[in-house]
Every structure is written in C-alpha cells, then in structure tokens.
Design an enzyme around this catalytic site. Structure first.
Site, PDB file in Angstrom:
ATOM      1  N   ILE A 135      -5.457   6.217  -3.398  1.00 28.20           N
ATOM      2  CA  ILE A 135      -4.475   5.367  -3.377  1.00 28.20           C
ATOM      3  C   ILE A 135      -4.986   4.002  -3.850  1.00 28.20           C
ATOM      4  CG2 ILE A 135      -3.539   6.186  -1.191  1.00 28.20           C
ATOM      5  CD1 ILE A 135      -4.567   3.555   0.189  1.00 28.20           C
ATOM      6  N   ASP A 136      -6.190   3.919  -3.929  1.00 31.71           N
ATOM      7  CA  ASP A 136      -6.978   2.646  -4.566  1.00 31.71           C
ATOM      8  C   ASP A 136      -6.635   2.502  -5.985  1.00 31.71           C
ATOM      9  OD1 ASP A 136      -7.596   1.750  -2.120  1.00 31.71           O
ATOM     10  OD2 ASP A 136      -9.695   2.680  -2.516  1.00 31.71           O
ATOM     11  N   GLN A 283      -0.210   3.643   4.792  1.00 36.23           N
ATOM     12  CA  GLN A 283      -0.334   3.762   3.500  1.00 36.23           C
ATOM     13  C   GLN A 283      -0.811   5.095   2.659  1.00 36.23           C
ATOM     14  OE1 GLN A 283      -1.446  -0.485   2.143  1.00 36.23           O
ATOM     15  NE2 GLN A 283      -2.314  -0.135   4.304  1.00 36.23           N
TER      16      GLN A 283
HETATM   17  O1  F6P Z   1     -10.462   4.746  -0.356  1.00 34.41           O
HETATM   18  C1  F6P Z   1      -8.982   4.763   0.187  1.00 34.41           C
HETATM   19  C2  F6P Z   1      -8.892   4.037   1.348  1.00 34.41           C
HETATM   20  O2  F6P Z   1      -7.619   4.413   2.010  1.00 34.41           O
HETATM   21  C3  F6P Z   1      -9.252   2.462   1.208  1.00 34.41           C
HETATM   22  O3  F6P Z   1      -7.832   1.761   0.663  1.00 34.41           O
HETATM   23  C4  F6P Z   1      -9.489   1.961   2.548  1.00 34.41           C
HETATM   24  O4  F6P Z   1     -10.276   0.837   2.360  1.00 34.41           O
HETATM   25  C5  F6P Z   1     -10.518   3.051   3.008  1.00 34.41           C
HETATM   26  O5  F6P Z   1      -9.840   4.255   2.233  1.00 34.41           O
HETATM   27  C6  F6P Z   1     -10.333   3.522   4.594  1.00 34.41           C
HETATM   28  O6  F6P Z   1     -11.001   4.481   4.862  1.00 34.41           O
HETATM   29  P1  F6P Z   1     -11.178   5.407   6.124  1.00 34.41           P
HETATM   30  O7  F6P Z   1      -9.971   6.222   6.024  1.00 34.41           O
HETATM   31  O8  F6P Z   1     -12.403   6.249   6.147  1.00 34.41           O
HETATM   32  O9  F6P Z   1     -10.879   4.559   7.344  1.00 34.41           O
END
Ligand code: F6P
Length: 358
Positions: A135-136, A283
């Site tokens: 998503i980033d 998201q």
């Molecule tokens: O890399 C995708 C992402 O959704 C980032 O935007 C977010 O900071 C991170 O992963 C969250 O990670 P996790 O699902 O491990 O909490």
C-alpha cells in the site's frame, strides 16, 4: 512440465489474490503441463517446506477477494542469513525446497524487505520473478504498486467522513494514515480528502507552524482543521537526531503514535479540542479497488509472459502506463520516497495545503 512456486510475503494488501490469478491464468492460457506450489505464509513456507499443490481452480473467483489465499508473514531480511532457533540455515533450506520440488521458478509478491530476499535468492542461483505489492507505493523502479490505490481510497473515505463531523464542531481532527518511512498514501489521501495540513516523513514539521495555520483558519472563520498525518511524520527537531537516537526516543514515547503526541501539543498551543482517528489496518483490508484489479491483473499477466519466455531475475513494474521488467538487483534495498519538490507537493501548496514546515 513447468513447475512454479508462489508466495506472498510481508504485510498483506488488496489485490494480492488478483495478481496471483493474473499469473496463473496467463500461464494456463499457453500451457497445460503446469504444477503450482503455493508456499504458506511467505518465505516461512519456503524455508520449512510448508506448501500445497494448487490448480487453476484455486485461483478462480479470487479477483475481488482481499488478503492472500497463501497467507503471509514478515521475515526480516537482516535475519535471513542467521540460523533459526534450531540452528537451521534458512537460505540453504529455501534452496533445498526449491531444488527438491524441481521448481522452474519462484513467483514472489512483496514489498521492500521481500525484494531484498528475492534478490538474495536470485544471487544464490534460483529463478525468481517478483510482483510489486505494498500500500505504501515505496518500491523503487515502479511508478505504482498494487494495494496503494485501494489504501488511498479507504484513507480518503475516512477523511471524508471526518469532514462532515468536523464542520459541526469547532475541533481539530487528526487522521493518522499508514506509512512509517514514506508518505505517498498520506499525500494522496490528504489532497483527495481536502486536508488542511498534511504531515509526511519526507517533510519535517514545526509544531509552531501547525498551530499558526490552525489559528489563522480560526481567524478567517474556519473553526475546524483537518490534519492528514503519516505514521512516520517527524518534527524538524527530531529529524536532526541520529537514526538510533530517534528510534530510542520513539520507544520511550508515552504516546501510542505520533498522532497522540501532536494532539497534545496542538491542544496546548491553540486551546482547541483535538480528536484522533487511526484507520490502521482497515487501509489494507477489503476488496481491491477497480484500478488495483486492473493493475494487478496486468502485472500478473506480464509475469506469466516472462515465465513462459524463461526470463528470470526481474520485478514486473509499471512505467509510463506500460508493464516492464526491471532487474531485481536494481530494485532491492532502495526506497521510493515522496520528493518534497515534486509537482504534486507544489500544487498542493498552491491550493493552500500546509505541510507544517513553513
Ligand atoms: O508496509 C505496509 C504497512 O501497512 C505500512 O504502511 C505500515 O506502517 C506497516 O505495514 C504496518 O505493519 P504491520 O501490519 O506489521 O503492523
């Protein structure tokens, strides 16, 4: 016989299933003698030979389904060369699984960390094709990653909903959008949702500038202010710290995330009520948006083409509206940041959006 191993790695996102469906449909359109091995939970499945044999049927009806039918997990690249708790050499184990199953190639769907390991496997002599998932939208070498547009839609919807309640109250609203290192989702959702202030990791903010924007809006009769804040937004002072010092500071922080720290500071400086909304993993959830369905189908089909031509060692990318192949060694380990001087930022500033910096 064409034997393909497939895995999804790192944080999930919308359109992972759609992309795998694109690969499988593309391959079956040209060949029938295909075996597909789906590894469970990312590289973990490849390390511990946890897989199931899948057929074209398994990839039917999943175009619109969120998540990943293979499961996923985060396996940090920095730990890949270290043995597991039982002394197992993970890289050797992955190679062993690959060769034992006589695979012709691995199709790996993932983001930054995933690409570093994919490139390591390529260096170790395995045939690898990757697809750009996150998503980033921070993968170097591609203008787009699948998941991004769906996440922007959800974050924008959150801001839209906050907008209606914000107009009823004289409050400041902070919406914390995903993105620890890069702010693409926040920037796009912030502009799309009409945020007044957008804070990104790439543009450090000054809390006094933010307070000033809020006060000026009040003076102009606009009683509410909406901030779209990336998880990794950082103050100018903190941006001066060494990476290690900043990490330690964040670990000791009394707030669960940056939005809470900002809320307290804004309340103190403006005397306004502040409310926080964190859409978090919503998201990454739900069905992919139509754009992501098309995009992931295209990169999936392109990956099928590369596999059928035995062209390995590439990530399928989007450049200028076309699907292209980019050598993995060019992608691995590089992040695509928001350029603070890009035209979108300049245009956003022109319509009065503040980035909290000046
Ligand atoms: O890399 C995708 C992402 O959704 C980032 O935007 C977010 O900071 C991170 O992963 C969250 O990670 P996790 O699902 O491990 O909490």
């Amino acid at each position: 016989m064409l034997r393909i191993g497939m895995l999804t790695s790192g944080g999930d996102c919308q359109a992972l299933n759609a992309a795998m469906r694109g690969v499988v449909k593309g391959i079956y359109s040209k060949r029938d003698d295909v075996e597909i091995y789906g590894f469970q939970d990312g590289y973990k499945g490849l390390i511990y030979a946890n897989f199931s044999m899948l057929t074209a049927k398994d990839f039917s009806g999943i175009l619109t389904r969120g998540g990943t039918i293979l499961g996923t997990s985060r396996q940090p690249f920095k730990l890949m060369r270290l043995p597991d708790e039982n002394g197992l050499d993970k890289v050797a184990a992955m190679k062993h699984t690959y060769h034992k199953l006589s695979l012709d190639c691995l199709v790996i769907l993932g983001g930054n960390g995933t690409h570093k390991t994919a490139n390591l496997l390529r260096e170790e002599g395995l045939n690898v094709i990757t697809l750009p998932k996150t998503i980033d939208n921070d993968l170097w070498g591609t203008e787009m990653t699948f998941g991004f547009q769906s996440a922007v839609d959800i974050a924008t919807d959150t801001i839209d909903r906050i907008h209606t309640t914000a107009t009823s109250h004289s409050r400041v609203f902070i919406i914390e959008v995903m993105g620890h290192k890069v702010g693409h989702v926040t920037l796009h959702a912030g502009v799309a949702g009409g945020a007044d202030i957008i804070l990104l990791p790439e543009i450090p903010y000054d809390i006094d500038v933010i307070a000033d924007v809020i006060r000026k809006r009040s003076d102009a009769g606009k009683s509410f202010t909406i901030l779209a804040v990336a998880e990794g937004a950082i103050s100018k002072a903190d941006a001066q710290l060494k990476k290690k010092e900043y990490k330690e500071k964040v670990q000791k922080r009394k707030y669960p995330s940056i939005a809470y720290e900002l809320a307290e500071q804004i309340q103190e400086k403006t005397n306004k009520e502040v409310r926080i909304t964190v859409p978090g993993h919503t998201q990454r959830g739900g069905s992919p948006c139509p754009y992501d369905r098309v995009f992931s189908t295209r990169v999936g089909a392109k990956a099928a083409e590369l596999i059928l031509n035995q062209e390995y060692g590439y990530m399928v990318a989007m450049r200028g509206g076309e699907t292209v192949k980019v050598p993995l060694e060019e992608v691995a380990g590089k992040l695509k940041y928001v350029d603070p001087n890009c035209s979108l930022i300049r245009e956003a500033r022109m319509v009065g959006i503040s980035f909290g910096d000046e």
